[in-house]
Design a protein around this motif. Structure first.
Motif, PDB file in Angstrom:
ATOM      1  N   VAL A 141     -10.567   5.722  43.062  1.00 40.19           N
ATOM      2  CA  VAL A 141     -10.116   5.047  44.284  1.00 40.19           C
ATOM      3  C   VAL A 141     -11.162   4.038  44.742  1.00 40.19           C
ATOM      4  N   PHE A 142     -12.446   4.358  44.538  1.00 40.62           N
ATOM      5  CA  PHE A 142     -13.496   3.395  44.905  1.00 40.62           C
ATOM      6  C   PHE A 142     -13.370   2.129  44.068  1.00 40.62           C
ATOM      7  N   PHE A 143     -13.134   2.291  42.757  1.00 38.92           N
ATOM      8  CA  PHE A 143     -13.001   1.129  41.872  1.00 38.92           C
ATOM      9  C   PHE A 143     -11.787   0.290  42.247  1.00 38.92           C
ATOM     10  N   THR A 144     -10.648   0.936  42.486  1.00 42.54           N
ATOM     11  CA  THR A 144      -9.440   0.172  42.809  1.00 42.54           C
ATOM     12  C   THR A 144      -9.606  -0.587  44.126  1.00 42.54           C
ATOM     13  N   CYS A 145     -10.224   0.048  45.110  1.00 39.05           N
ATOM     14  CA  CYS A 145     -10.423  -0.621  46.398  1.00 39.05           C
ATOM     15  C   CYS A 145     -11.455  -1.739  46.284  1.00 39.05           C
TER      16      CYS A 145
END
Length: 518
Positions: free
Chosen positions: A23-27
Protein backbone atom coordinates in the motif's frame (compact mmCIF):
# COMPACT_ATOMS: atom_id res chain seq x y z
CA UNK A 1 -6.94 -7.18 15.54
CA UNK A 2 -8.20 -10.28 13.82
CA UNK A 3 -11.75 -11.21 14.42
CA UNK A 4 -13.77 -8.15 13.49
CA UNK A 5 -13.92 -4.41 13.94
CA UNK A 6 -13.82 -1.93 16.77
CA UNK A 7 -15.69 1.34 17.21
CA UNK A 8 -13.63 4.53 17.23
CA UNK A 9 -14.26 7.78 19.04
CA UNK A 10 -16.38 9.17 16.24
CA UNK A 11 -18.75 6.21 16.37
CA UNK A 12 -17.47 4.61 13.16
CA UNK A 13 -15.60 1.37 12.59
CA UNK A 14 -11.90 0.63 12.64
CA UNK A 15 -11.09 -2.30 10.37
CA UNK A 16 -8.25 -4.83 10.82
CA UNK A 17 -5.04 -4.25 8.90
CA UNK A 18 -1.76 -2.37 9.00
CA UNK A 19 0.60 -0.41 6.81
CA UNK A 20 2.05 -2.74 4.19
CA UNK A 21 4.90 -2.24 1.76
CA UNK A 22 2.43 -2.74 -1.08
CA UNK A 23 0.00 0.00 0.00
CA UNK A 24 2.93 2.34 0.66
CA UNK A 25 4.31 1.68 -2.84
CA UNK A 26 0.96 2.16 -4.56
CA UNK A 27 0.28 5.41 -2.70
CA UNK A 28 3.81 6.66 -3.41
CA UNK A 29 3.46 6.03 -7.14
CA UNK A 30 -0.04 7.52 -7.26
CA UNK A 31 1.18 10.57 -5.33
CA UNK A 32 3.57 11.28 -8.19
CA UNK A 33 0.51 12.77 -9.90
CA UNK A 34 1.22 15.78 -7.69
CA UNK A 35 4.58 16.20 -9.46
CA UNK A 36 2.96 17.40 -12.67
CA UNK A 37 0.84 19.94 -10.79
CA UNK A 38 3.71 21.24 -8.67
CA UNK A 39 6.26 21.31 -11.48
CA UNK A 40 4.01 23.49 -13.59
CA UNK A 41 3.34 25.91 -10.71
CA UNK A 42 7.08 26.38 -10.21
CA UNK A 43 8.23 26.44 -13.82
CA UNK A 44 5.63 28.87 -15.17
CA UNK A 45 6.56 31.56 -12.65
CA UNK A 46 10.26 31.10 -13.37
CA UNK A 47 10.15 31.31 -17.14
CA UNK A 48 7.90 34.39 -17.08
CA UNK A 49 10.66 36.21 -15.18
CA UNK A 50 13.34 35.30 -17.77
CA UNK A 51 14.27 38.11 -20.16
CA UNK A 52 14.87 35.73 -23.09
CA UNK A 53 11.37 34.23 -22.72
CA UNK A 54 9.69 37.64 -22.46
CA UNK A 55 11.67 39.04 -25.42
CA UNK A 56 10.59 36.19 -27.69
CA UNK A 57 6.93 35.81 -26.73
CA UNK A 58 5.93 38.93 -24.79
CA UNK A 59 8.13 41.78 -26.08
CA UNK A 60 5.69 44.46 -24.92
CA UNK A 61 5.86 43.12 -21.34
CA UNK A 62 9.66 43.10 -21.49
CA UNK A 63 9.73 46.68 -22.76
CA UNK A 64 7.28 47.75 -20.04
CA UNK A 65 9.36 46.05 -17.32
CA UNK A 66 12.55 47.74 -18.56
CA UNK A 67 10.86 51.12 -18.70
CA UNK A 68 9.42 50.68 -15.18
CA UNK A 69 12.64 49.82 -13.37
CA UNK A 70 12.82 53.18 -11.65
CA UNK A 71 9.11 53.96 -11.46
CA UNK A 72 6.01 52.10 -10.23
CA UNK A 73 7.19 48.71 -8.98
CA UNK A 74 3.65 47.36 -8.57
CA UNK A 75 2.74 47.59 -12.27
CA UNK A 76 5.94 46.64 -14.09
CA UNK A 77 4.74 43.16 -15.18
CA UNK A 78 1.03 43.92 -15.59
CA UNK A 79 -0.12 42.10 -18.75
CA UNK A 80 -3.28 40.09 -19.37
CA UNK A 81 -1.55 38.14 -22.15
CA UNK A 82 1.27 37.11 -19.80
CA UNK A 83 -1.14 36.00 -17.08
CA UNK A 84 -3.19 34.13 -19.71
CA UNK A 85 -0.08 32.03 -20.44
CA UNK A 86 0.02 31.02 -16.77
CA UNK A 87 -3.68 30.70 -16.01
CA UNK A 88 -4.96 29.10 -19.25
CA UNK A 89 -3.87 25.73 -17.87
CA UNK A 90 -6.36 26.04 -15.02
CA UNK A 91 -9.22 26.98 -17.31
CA UNK A 92 -8.54 23.77 -19.27
CA UNK A 93 -8.35 21.78 -16.02
CA UNK A 94 -11.70 23.23 -15.00
CA UNK A 95 -13.39 22.06 -18.20
CA UNK A 96 -11.68 18.67 -17.98
CA UNK A 97 -12.82 17.98 -14.42
CA UNK A 98 -16.36 17.12 -15.59
CA UNK A 99 -15.12 14.62 -18.19
CA UNK A 100 -12.58 13.25 -15.73
CA UNK A 101 -15.36 12.53 -13.20
CA UNK A 102 -17.07 10.19 -15.67
CA UNK A 103 -13.81 8.52 -16.72
CA UNK A 104 -12.86 8.00 -13.07
CA UNK A 105 -16.23 6.44 -12.25
CA UNK A 106 -16.71 4.30 -15.38
CA UNK A 107 -13.15 3.16 -16.16
CA UNK A 108 -11.50 3.43 -12.75
CA UNK A 109 -9.09 5.69 -10.92
CA UNK A 110 -5.91 4.31 -12.53
CA UNK A 111 -7.01 4.96 -16.11
CA UNK A 112 -7.93 8.53 -15.24
CA UNK A 113 -4.39 8.97 -13.89
CA UNK A 114 -3.02 7.45 -17.11
CA UNK A 115 -5.01 9.93 -19.24
CA UNK A 116 -3.62 12.75 -17.15
CA UNK A 117 -0.03 11.61 -17.66
CA UNK A 118 -0.35 11.18 -21.43
CA UNK A 119 -1.93 14.57 -22.09
CA UNK A 120 0.52 16.34 -19.78
CA UNK A 121 3.38 14.66 -21.69
CA UNK A 122 2.00 15.97 -25.00
CA UNK A 123 1.63 19.47 -23.56
CA UNK A 124 5.20 19.55 -22.26
CA UNK A 125 6.53 18.58 -25.70
CA UNK A 126 4.52 21.33 -27.38
CA UNK A 127 5.66 23.98 -24.89
CA UNK A 128 9.32 22.97 -25.06
CA UNK A 129 9.24 23.32 -28.86
CA UNK A 130 7.04 26.44 -28.94
CA UNK A 131 7.76 28.95 -31.70
CA UNK A 132 4.93 31.39 -30.96
CA UNK A 133 2.36 32.34 -28.34
CA UNK A 134 -0.31 30.14 -29.96
CA UNK A 135 1.85 27.03 -29.46
CA UNK A 136 2.50 28.07 -25.87
CA UNK A 137 -1.20 28.46 -25.09
CA UNK A 138 -2.07 25.17 -26.88
CA UNK A 139 0.57 23.38 -24.84
CA UNK A 140 -0.77 24.94 -21.66
CA UNK A 141 -4.26 23.71 -22.50
CA UNK A 142 -2.97 20.13 -22.89
CA UNK A 143 -1.14 20.49 -19.59
CA UNK A 144 -4.42 21.65 -18.07
CA UNK A 145 -6.22 18.56 -19.32
CA UNK A 146 -3.54 16.44 -17.65
CA UNK A 147 -3.84 18.35 -14.37
CA UNK A 148 -7.64 18.02 -14.48
CA UNK A 149 -7.46 14.23 -14.78
CA UNK A 150 -4.73 13.86 -12.14
CA UNK A 151 -6.36 16.14 -9.58
CA UNK A 152 -9.66 14.31 -10.03
CA UNK A 153 -8.30 10.78 -9.63
CA UNK A 154 -5.19 10.87 -7.41
CA UNK A 155 -6.77 12.19 -4.17
CA UNK A 156 -9.62 9.68 -4.54
CA UNK A 157 -7.17 6.85 -5.22
CA UNK A 158 -5.11 7.67 -2.14
CA UNK A 159 -8.13 8.01 0.16
CA UNK A 160 -9.60 4.70 -0.99
CA UNK A 161 -6.37 2.70 -0.81
CA UNK A 162 -5.19 3.94 2.61
CA UNK A 163 -6.22 2.41 5.96
CA UNK A 164 -8.55 4.87 7.73
CA UNK A 165 -6.13 5.65 10.56
CA UNK A 166 -3.33 6.46 8.07
CA UNK A 167 -5.45 8.08 5.36
CA UNK A 168 -4.29 11.60 6.16
CA UNK A 169 -0.59 10.72 6.01
CA UNK A 170 -0.82 8.78 2.75
CA UNK A 171 -3.16 11.23 1.05
CA UNK A 172 -0.84 14.14 1.85
CA UNK A 173 1.75 12.33 -0.26
CA UNK A 174 -0.02 14.07 -3.18
CA UNK A 175 0.74 17.48 -1.69
CA UNK A 176 4.30 16.44 -0.80
CA UNK A 177 4.92 15.48 -4.42
CA UNK A 178 3.40 18.80 -5.46
CA UNK A 179 5.98 20.61 -3.32
CA UNK A 180 8.78 18.41 -4.71
CA UNK A 181 7.64 19.41 -8.20
CA UNK A 182 7.67 23.12 -7.26
CA UNK A 183 11.15 22.82 -5.74
CA UNK A 184 12.52 20.91 -8.73
CA UNK A 185 11.11 23.54 -11.07
CA UNK A 186 12.64 26.37 -9.01
CA UNK A 187 16.06 24.67 -9.09
CA UNK A 188 15.81 24.15 -12.85
CA UNK A 189 14.81 27.81 -13.32
CA UNK A 190 17.85 28.89 -11.33
CA UNK A 191 20.17 26.55 -13.25
CA UNK A 192 18.92 27.44 -16.74
CA UNK A 193 18.41 31.21 -16.53
CA UNK A 194 22.06 31.87 -17.42
CA UNK A 195 22.30 29.51 -20.42
CA UNK A 196 23.93 31.32 -23.33
CA UNK A 197 21.63 31.82 -26.27
CA UNK A 198 18.59 32.36 -24.04
CA UNK A 199 17.00 28.94 -24.53
CA UNK A 200 17.00 27.95 -20.86
CA UNK A 201 13.23 28.36 -20.71
CA UNK A 202 12.88 25.54 -23.28
CA UNK A 203 14.68 23.17 -20.93
CA UNK A 204 12.36 24.06 -18.08
CA UNK A 205 9.16 23.72 -20.07
CA UNK A 206 10.29 20.54 -21.84
CA UNK A 207 11.39 18.78 -18.64
CA UNK A 208 7.74 18.77 -17.55
CA UNK A 209 7.67 15.54 -19.56
CA UNK A 210 9.68 13.77 -16.83
CA UNK A 211 6.98 13.86 -14.11
CA UNK A 212 4.43 13.11 -16.83
CA UNK A 213 6.31 9.91 -17.71
CA UNK A 214 6.43 8.93 -14.02
CA UNK A 215 2.66 9.12 -13.51
CA UNK A 216 1.94 7.54 -16.93
CA UNK A 217 4.14 4.51 -16.28
CA UNK A 218 3.03 4.34 -12.66
CA UNK A 219 -0.65 4.25 -13.58
CA UNK A 220 -0.05 1.22 -15.82
CA UNK A 221 1.66 -0.64 -12.95
CA UNK A 222 -0.89 0.15 -10.22
CA UNK A 223 -4.00 -1.86 -9.34
CA UNK A 224 -7.27 0.00 -9.13
CA UNK A 225 -8.86 0.64 -5.74
CA UNK A 226 -11.18 -1.99 -4.17
CA UNK A 227 -14.03 0.55 -4.13
CA UNK A 228 -13.68 1.23 -7.85
CA UNK A 229 -13.33 -2.45 -8.74
CA UNK A 230 -16.47 -3.36 -6.80
CA UNK A 231 -18.40 -0.50 -8.39
CA UNK A 232 -17.47 -1.88 -11.82
CA UNK A 233 -18.36 -5.49 -10.95
CA UNK A 234 -14.87 -6.95 -10.31
CA UNK A 235 -15.63 -8.15 -6.79
CA UNK A 236 -13.08 -10.96 -6.58
CA UNK A 237 -10.30 -8.71 -7.86
CA UNK A 238 -11.36 -6.11 -5.30
CA UNK A 239 -11.12 -8.60 -2.45
CA UNK A 240 -7.66 -9.73 -3.58
CA UNK A 241 -6.43 -6.12 -3.71
CA UNK A 242 -7.95 -5.43 -0.28
CA UNK A 243 -6.10 -8.39 1.24
CA UNK A 244 -2.80 -7.13 -0.24
CA UNK A 245 -3.16 -3.54 0.90
CA UNK A 246 -4.39 -4.42 4.41
CA UNK A 247 -1.85 -7.19 5.02
CA UNK A 248 -4.43 -9.57 6.49
CA UNK A 249 -7.01 -12.12 5.38
CA UNK A 250 -9.49 -10.67 7.86
CA UNK A 251 -11.02 -8.13 5.48
CA UNK A 252 -14.54 -9.55 5.37
CA UNK A 253 -16.21 -6.76 7.36
CA UNK A 254 -14.56 -3.98 5.35
CA UNK A 255 -15.23 -5.79 2.09
CA UNK A 256 -18.91 -6.31 2.98
CA UNK A 257 -19.27 -2.62 3.83
CA UNK A 258 -17.70 -1.67 0.49
CA UNK A 259 -20.11 -3.99 -1.35
CA UNK A 260 -23.07 -2.52 0.56
CA UNK A 261 -21.89 1.01 -0.30
CA UNK A 262 -21.55 0.04 -3.95
CA UNK A 263 -25.04 -1.49 -4.06
CA UNK A 264 -26.47 1.69 -2.58
CA UNK A 265 -24.49 3.74 -5.08
CA UNK A 266 -25.91 1.75 -8.00
CA UNK A 267 -29.37 2.93 -6.98
CA UNK A 268 -28.27 6.51 -7.60
CA UNK A 269 -28.90 7.20 -11.28
CA UNK A 270 -28.10 10.89 -11.21
CA UNK A 271 -25.27 11.67 -8.77
CA UNK A 272 -25.08 15.29 -9.99
CA UNK A 273 -28.73 15.76 -9.08
CA UNK A 274 -28.56 13.78 -5.85
CA UNK A 275 -25.62 15.74 -4.49
CA UNK A 276 -27.96 18.74 -4.27
CA UNK A 277 -30.25 16.94 -1.81
CA UNK A 278 -30.31 18.31 1.76
CA UNK A 279 -28.70 15.16 3.23
CA UNK A 280 -25.53 15.89 1.22
CA UNK A 281 -25.43 19.60 2.08
CA UNK A 282 -22.47 19.32 4.51
CA UNK A 283 -20.33 17.47 1.95
CA UNK A 284 -21.35 19.82 -0.86
CA UNK A 285 -20.50 22.83 1.28
CA UNK A 286 -17.05 21.39 1.99
CA UNK A 287 -16.52 20.53 -1.70
CA UNK A 288 -17.18 24.16 -2.64
CA UNK A 289 -15.73 26.19 0.24
CA UNK A 290 -12.55 24.26 1.13
CA UNK A 291 -10.98 24.47 -2.38
CA UNK A 292 -12.29 28.02 -2.77
CA UNK A 293 -10.67 29.06 0.50
CA UNK A 294 -7.47 27.21 -0.43
CA UNK A 295 -7.00 29.53 -3.40
CA UNK A 296 -8.09 32.63 -1.48
CA UNK A 297 -5.16 32.10 0.88
CA UNK A 298 -3.18 33.69 -1.96
CA UNK A 299 -0.65 30.85 -2.07
CA UNK A 300 -0.68 30.27 -5.80
CA UNK A 301 0.09 33.88 -6.59
CA UNK A 302 3.14 33.50 -4.34
CA UNK A 303 4.20 30.22 -5.96
CA UNK A 304 3.27 31.22 -9.56
CA UNK A 305 4.88 34.60 -9.44
CA UNK A 306 7.50 34.25 -6.69
CA UNK A 307 10.38 35.23 -9.02
CA UNK A 308 8.29 38.04 -10.54
CA UNK A 309 7.22 39.20 -7.08
CA UNK A 310 10.81 39.25 -5.82
CA UNK A 311 11.88 41.16 -8.93
CA UNK A 312 9.06 43.60 -8.29
CA UNK A 313 10.32 44.40 -4.79
CA UNK A 314 13.85 45.02 -5.95
CA UNK A 315 15.70 41.68 -6.04
CA UNK A 316 18.08 40.98 -8.92
CA UNK A 317 17.36 38.24 -11.47
CA UNK A 318 19.42 35.52 -9.76
CA UNK A 319 18.38 36.63 -6.28
CA UNK A 320 14.70 36.44 -7.18
CA UNK A 321 15.03 32.90 -8.50
CA UNK A 322 17.10 31.84 -5.47
CA UNK A 323 14.46 33.29 -3.15
CA UNK A 324 11.88 31.16 -4.97
CA UNK A 325 14.11 28.11 -4.34
CA UNK A 326 14.16 28.98 -0.63
CA UNK A 327 10.37 29.19 -0.45
CA UNK A 328 10.18 25.89 -2.36
CA UNK A 329 12.39 24.20 0.23
CA UNK A 330 10.27 25.57 3.06
CA UNK A 331 7.14 24.38 1.28
CA UNK A 332 8.47 20.83 0.93
CA UNK A 333 9.82 20.39 4.47
CA UNK A 334 6.75 21.95 6.08
CA UNK A 335 4.57 19.46 4.17
CA UNK A 336 6.50 16.67 5.90
CA UNK A 337 5.35 18.18 9.21
CA UNK A 338 1.78 17.74 8.05
CA UNK A 339 2.40 14.13 7.02
CA UNK A 340 3.78 13.31 10.48
CA UNK A 341 1.09 15.13 12.45
CA UNK A 342 -2.20 14.98 10.51
CA UNK A 343 -3.32 11.59 11.86
CA UNK A 344 -2.14 12.48 15.38
CA UNK A 345 -3.28 16.06 15.84
CA UNK A 346 -6.16 15.90 13.38
CA UNK A 347 -7.30 18.10 10.52
CA UNK A 348 -8.83 20.90 12.58
CA UNK A 349 -5.74 21.63 14.68
CA UNK A 350 -3.56 22.03 11.58
CA UNK A 351 -6.16 24.17 9.81
CA UNK A 352 -6.53 26.51 12.78
CA UNK A 353 -2.82 26.87 13.58
CA UNK A 354 -1.77 27.24 9.95
CA UNK A 355 -4.53 29.74 9.23
CA UNK A 356 -3.52 31.94 12.14
CA UNK A 357 0.14 31.88 11.11
CA UNK A 358 -0.72 32.76 7.51
CA UNK A 359 -2.98 35.63 8.61
CA UNK A 360 -0.20 37.21 10.67
CA UNK A 361 2.38 36.68 7.90
CA UNK A 362 0.21 38.33 5.23
CA UNK A 363 -0.31 41.38 7.47
CA UNK A 364 3.44 41.70 8.06
CA UNK A 365 4.35 41.24 4.37
CA UNK A 366 1.79 43.84 3.30
CA UNK A 367 3.03 46.28 5.92
CA UNK A 368 6.69 45.84 4.95
CA UNK A 369 5.91 46.50 1.29
CA UNK A 370 3.71 49.48 2.25
CA UNK A 371 6.48 51.05 4.32
CA UNK A 372 8.99 50.58 1.50
CA UNK A 373 7.00 51.52 -1.60
CA UNK A 374 3.86 53.25 -0.27
CA UNK A 375 1.08 53.76 -2.80
CA UNK A 376 3.34 55.25 -5.47
CA UNK A 377 5.32 52.02 -5.90
CA UNK A 378 8.59 53.92 -5.98
CA UNK A 379 11.51 52.99 -3.80
CA UNK A 380 14.27 50.51 -3.21
CA UNK A 381 14.17 47.86 -0.51
CA UNK A 382 17.12 47.62 1.85
CA UNK A 383 18.86 44.29 2.29
CA UNK A 384 17.67 43.90 5.88
CA UNK A 385 14.04 44.61 4.96
CA UNK A 386 14.29 42.26 1.97
CA UNK A 387 15.53 39.43 4.21
CA UNK A 388 12.74 40.14 6.70
CA UNK A 389 10.23 40.01 3.86
CA UNK A 390 11.56 36.65 2.65
CA UNK A 391 11.38 35.35 6.26
CA UNK A 392 7.69 36.16 6.61
CA UNK A 393 6.90 34.84 3.14
CA UNK A 394 8.59 31.61 4.26
CA UNK A 395 6.51 31.56 7.46
CA UNK A 396 3.41 32.08 5.34
CA UNK A 397 4.40 29.27 2.97
CA UNK A 398 5.17 26.96 5.93
CA UNK A 399 1.75 27.63 7.46
CA UNK A 400 0.09 26.79 4.15
CA UNK A 401 2.20 23.68 3.63
CA UNK A 402 1.07 22.00 6.84
CA UNK A 403 -2.54 23.18 6.71
CA UNK A 404 -4.48 24.46 3.71
CA UNK A 405 -2.08 22.98 1.14
CA UNK A 406 -2.50 19.27 1.90
CA UNK A 407 -5.81 19.46 3.78
CA UNK A 408 -7.46 21.40 0.96
CA UNK A 409 -7.16 18.20 -1.11
CA UNK A 410 -7.47 15.63 1.68
CA UNK A 411 -10.70 16.74 3.34
CA UNK A 412 -12.91 16.99 0.19
CA UNK A 413 -11.65 13.58 -0.98
CA UNK A 414 -12.59 11.78 2.25
CA UNK A 415 -16.03 13.14 3.20
CA UNK A 416 -18.26 11.85 0.37
CA UNK A 417 -20.36 8.69 0.24
CA UNK A 418 -19.47 6.36 -2.65
CA UNK A 419 -22.62 7.17 -4.62
CA UNK A 420 -21.62 10.83 -5.03
CA UNK A 421 -17.84 10.58 -4.54
CA UNK A 422 -16.75 11.16 -8.15
CA UNK A 423 -19.24 14.00 -8.59
CA UNK A 424 -18.13 15.56 -5.30
CA UNK A 425 -14.45 15.37 -6.17
CA UNK A 426 -15.20 16.85 -9.59
CA UNK A 427 -16.91 19.81 -7.93
CA UNK A 428 -13.91 20.29 -5.62
CA UNK A 429 -11.48 20.23 -8.57
CA UNK A 430 -13.76 22.52 -10.59
CA UNK A 431 -13.94 25.12 -7.82
CA UNK A 432 -10.18 24.89 -7.21
CA UNK A 433 -9.31 25.36 -10.87
CA UNK A 434 -11.86 28.18 -11.33
CA UNK A 435 -10.43 30.19 -8.44
CA UNK A 436 -6.87 29.38 -9.51
CA UNK A 437 -7.63 30.70 -13.00
CA UNK A 438 -9.42 33.83 -11.78
CA UNK A 439 -6.77 34.75 -9.20
CA UNK A 440 -3.90 33.82 -11.52
CA UNK A 441 -5.35 35.93 -14.30
CA UNK A 442 -6.15 38.85 -12.02
CA UNK A 443 -3.08 38.84 -9.75
CA UNK A 444 -0.78 41.21 -11.63
CA UNK A 445 -3.65 43.63 -12.28
CA UNK A 446 -4.69 43.39 -8.61
CA UNK A 447 -1.10 44.06 -7.52
CA UNK A 448 -1.03 47.11 -9.79
CA UNK A 449 -4.40 48.37 -8.47
CA UNK A 450 -4.45 47.34 -4.80
CA UNK A 451 -0.68 47.61 -4.34
CA UNK A 452 0.35 46.45 -0.85
CA UNK A 453 -3.38 46.21 -0.01
CA UNK A 454 -3.47 42.96 -1.99
CA UNK A 455 -1.79 41.19 0.93
CA UNK A 456 -4.36 42.64 3.34
CA UNK A 457 -7.06 41.36 0.97
CA UNK A 458 -5.78 37.79 1.32
CA UNK A 459 -5.31 38.27 5.08
CA UNK A 460 -9.00 39.15 5.36
CA UNK A 461 -9.92 35.91 3.65
CA UNK A 462 -7.59 34.02 6.01
CA UNK A 463 -9.65 35.33 8.93
CA UNK A 464 -12.93 34.24 7.30
CA UNK A 465 -11.76 30.72 6.42
CA UNK A 466 -10.19 30.10 9.83
CA UNK A 467 -13.50 31.05 11.47
CA UNK A 468 -15.34 28.66 9.11
CA UNK A 469 -13.07 25.77 10.14
CA UNK A 470 -13.54 26.56 13.83
CA UNK A 471 -17.33 26.54 13.55
CA UNK A 472 -18.32 24.19 10.74
CA UNK A 473 -15.71 21.50 10.03
CA UNK A 474 -15.89 18.35 12.21
CA UNK A 475 -12.82 16.24 12.88
CA UNK A 476 -12.46 13.36 10.39
CA UNK A 477 -9.19 11.71 11.42
CA UNK A 478 -9.32 7.93 11.79
CA UNK A 479 -12.87 7.56 10.44
CA UNK A 480 -13.48 5.01 7.67
CA UNK A 481 -14.85 6.65 4.52
CA UNK A 482 -17.88 4.35 4.60
CA UNK A 483 -18.66 5.63 8.12
CA UNK A 484 -18.16 9.35 7.49
CA UNK A 485 -21.87 10.22 7.73
CA UNK A 486 -21.74 9.43 11.44
CA UNK A 487 -19.37 12.37 11.88
CA UNK A 488 -21.74 14.77 10.13
CA UNK A 489 -24.75 13.48 12.09
CA UNK A 490 -23.01 14.33 15.39
CA UNK A 491 -22.05 17.89 14.42
CA UNK A 492 -23.87 20.75 16.18
CA UNK A 493 -24.94 22.36 12.88
CA UNK A 494 -24.82 19.70 10.16
CA UNK A 495 -26.62 17.09 12.25
CA UNK A 496 -29.99 18.57 11.24
CA UNK A 497 -29.25 17.57 7.62
CA UNK A 498 -27.68 14.14 8.21
CA UNK A 499 -29.67 11.63 10.26
CA UNK A 500 -28.07 8.18 10.12
CA UNK A 501 -31.10 6.53 11.75
CA UNK A 502 -33.62 8.33 9.63
CA UNK A 503 -32.18 7.89 6.16
CA UNK A 504 -30.03 10.99 6.09
CA UNK A 505 -27.45 9.44 3.81
CA UNK A 506 -26.06 6.39 5.60
CA UNK A 507 -27.12 2.78 5.44
CA UNK A 508 -25.79 1.95 8.94
CA UNK A 509 -27.07 3.15 12.27
CA UNK A 510 -25.00 4.91 14.86
CA UNK A 511 -25.00 7.28 17.80
CA UNK A 512 -27.01 10.46 17.48
CA UNK A 513 -24.83 12.13 20.10
CA UNK A 514 -24.16 15.70 19.02
CA UNK A 515 -20.78 17.37 19.23
CA UNK A 516 -19.28 20.64 18.13
CA UNK A 517 -16.80 18.81 15.92
CA UNK A 518 -13.77 19.61 18.04
Amino acid sequence: MAGGVVVNAAGGKTYPGHMTAFVFFTCLVASSGGLIFGYDIGISGGVTSMDSFLQQFFPSVYAQAEASKDTNQYCKFNSQLLTLFTSSLYLAALATSFVAASVTRVFGRKWSMFCGGVTFLAGSALNGAAANVLMLIAGRILLGVGVGFANQSVPLYLSEMAPARLRGMLNIGFQLMTTVGILAANLINYATVGIEGGWGWRVGLGLAGVPALVITAGALALPDTPNSLIARGFNEDAKAVLVRIRGTEDVHEEYDDMVAASEEARGIEHPWRNILEPKYRPQLTVAVLIPMFQQLTGINVIMFYAPVLFLTIGFGDDASLMSAVITGLVNMFATVVSIVSVDRLGRRALFLQGGTQMFISQIVVGTLIALQFGTAGVGEMSKSNAMLLVLFICLYVAGFAWSWGPLGWLVPSEVFSLEIRSAGQSIAVCVNMTLTFVIGQAFLSMLCTLKFGLFYFFAGWMFVMTAFIALFLPETKGVAIEEMNLVWSQHWFWGKYVNVDGGGGSRRGGSNRRSNGV
